[in-house]
Design an enzyme around this catalytic site. Structure first.
Site, PDB file in Angstrom:
ATOM      1  N   HIS A 113      -1.531  -0.501  10.474  1.00  0.00           N
ATOM      2  CA  HIS A 113      -0.322  -1.339  10.493  1.00  0.00           C
ATOM      3  C   HIS A 113      -0.592  -2.605   9.683  1.00  0.00           C
ATOM      4  O   HIS A 113      -0.536  -2.591   8.459  1.00  0.00           O
ATOM      5  CB  HIS A 113       0.049  -1.647  11.941  1.00  0.00           C
ATOM      6  N   HIS A 158       4.321   4.951   1.292  1.00  0.00           N
ATOM      7  CA  HIS A 158       4.699   4.264   2.531  1.00  0.00           C
ATOM      8  C   HIS A 158       5.286   5.279   3.497  1.00  0.00           C
ATOM      9  O   HIS A 158       5.991   6.212   3.085  1.00  0.00           O
ATOM     10  CB  HIS A 158       5.733   3.170   2.236  1.00  0.00           C
ATOM     11  N   ASP A 207       1.796  -3.812   0.467  1.00  0.00           N
ATOM     12  CA  ASP A 207       0.433  -4.161   0.888  1.00  0.00           C
ATOM     13  C   ASP A 207      -0.517  -4.236  -0.302  1.00  0.00           C
ATOM     14  O   ASP A 207      -1.455  -5.037  -0.302  1.00  0.00           O
ATOM     15  CB  ASP A 207      -0.085  -3.130   1.900  1.00  0.00           C
TER      16      ASP A 207
END
Length: 431
Positions: A266, A307, A365
């Site tokens: 996460h 993702h 990210d």
């Protein structure tokens, strides 16, 4: 809207009519609340990937089309025209604020940024090498022991005070976590600085000399926080909702969200990107790494690509990509070997037919980890930065849930596959 139902024949032959609930956007939802009562059966959905756990008006994601909306506003428009605190107002109150409303909100956040001195003394109980997320979880949870004047969750004004306090104090606590890990003195917040500039000051200033916040760094951090402010019913948001559904102290619910965010699947994803870059090591090893990523048996993954929700390009990644290149150029960090490696990996992967076909585009990210490194944020602090940004979304969802007159304590069910009932055997006769 016309009422629709789906009919279901149960194992015993009884027929249930399950209401089909339609939202303003996204797929319809089958209301199975009465299924156990009518049929004596549960549904089975590991990871809740096909289950709507709540009704919400805050954030909408269309993973197939790469769409992210905060209260109906596209993330692209907010990133271009808004700021983190303005988006915080939007998420908390449902509408974009007027100028006086935003000024009042900003002033309130600024004046709530100090923390009780006893909270800062709490840090002395941690070793210098304690993980920052362990410290954040504990210290945020400890706030429930300090602010007793506004913790009636059924009082709307108390909920608002809590929201302002937690959003204001998270950067102060996050900076204190960093300072403790480096053995440097805590830096107090300054009311003459903006939210992100103040955070950077608390992170990097020293008492011995003036520190001037780079406006490029403050702007980049503001954008990162805006893009990470909320992301619908992810694991940490669902954790805050589940903890909050018991009526627990709201600071404890946020601490639960921070603990969930700590997980590498996460909030630790941008950390994983930089660890991957360190493993690749050099630009000349990129081709070998990409070949390993294509080999299912290698066990190697290109972190920061693809993702779980977005089956297309992550809309946040499109926005942050340009900022990433701009920050590296303006901060003069283009000669950092690891950052150079990241940019070259991005360039090659975006042209590779395998990644294009699989839609394995760089996600938020990938770029956020690179920007944080360029800003001087160490690897072990990156998930803490994520927690500061996501607190706004957690609070918005917590407020929405608590204000719902139909709120119930969360109580998932299970498919039990253990032993059937059996009799106790005394220890002398066990085999």
């Amino acid at each position: 809207m016309q009422n629709k139902t789906c009919k279901l024949s149960g194992p015993g032959g009884a027929v249930s009519e399950l209401p089909l609930r339609e939202g303003t956007l996204g797929p319809a939802t089958l209301d199975i609340a009465a299924l156990y009562k009518d049929q004596g059966i549960f549904t089975f959905d590991p990871g809740f990937v096909s289950t709507a756990s709540c009704e919400s008006k805050i954030t909408y994601i269309d993973g197939e089309r790469g769409v992210l909306l905060y209260r109906g506003y596209p993330i692209e428009q907010l990133a271009e025209k808004s700021s983190f605190l303005e988006v915080a107002c939007l998420l908390l109150y449902g509408e974009l604020p007027t100028k006086p409303q935003l000024d009042g909100f900003t002033d309130s956040i600024r004046r709530h940024s100090m923390v009780n001195e006893a909270v800062l003394r709490f840090f002395s109980g941690f070793h210098y090498d304690a993980h920052p997320m362990a410290m954040m979880t504990a210290v945020v949870g400890s706030l429930s022991a300090f602010y007793h004047d506004s913790t009636d969750i059924h009082n709307a004004r108390h909920r608002e005070i809590f929201a302002h306090r937690i959003i204001a104090k998270l950067p102060t606590l996050a900076a204190a976590v960093y300072r403790h890990s480096t053995g440097q003195p805590f830096m107090y917040p300054r009311n003459d600085l903006g939210y992100c500039a103040n955070f950077l000051h608390m992170l990097f200033a020293v008492p011995a000399e003036p520190y001037h916040v780079n406006p490029v760094a403050a702007k980049a951090l503001d954008l990162l926080f805006l893009l990470h402010a909320d992301h619908e019913q992810n694991a940490s948001t669902s954790t805050v909702r589940l903890a909050g559904s018991s009526g627990t102290n709201p600071y404890a619910a946020i601490a639960a969200g921070i603990a969930c965010l700590w997980g590498p699947a996460h909030g630790g994803a941008n950390e994983a990107v930089l660890n991957m870059l360190r493993e690749i090591g050099d630009v000349k090893n990129i081709a070998k790494a990409i070949a390993k990523a294509k080999d299912k048996d290698s066990g190697f993954r290109l972190m920061g690509f693809g993702h779980r929700v977005y089956k297309n390009y992550d809309p946040r990644a499109k926005i942050i990509r340009a900022t990433c290149h701009e920050v590296l150029e303006k901060l003069g960090r283009g000669d950092d070997p690891q950052l150079e490696l990241a940019m070259r990996l991005e360039e090659i992967a975006l042209k590779d037919e395998y990644f294009i076909e699989k839609k394995l585009y760089p996600n938020v990210d990938f770029y956020s980890g690179i920007i944080y490194r360029a800003l001087g944020i160490p690897l072990h602090m990156m998930t803490v930065m994520f927690a500061v940004a996501r607190t706004v979304g957690w609070v918005a969802h917590w407020q929405e849930m608590i204000a719902d007159p139909h709120m119930k304590i969360g109580r998932p069910r299970q498919l039990y596959t253990g032993a059937t009932q059996r009799d106790f055997v005394v220890i002398e006769t066990r085999k």
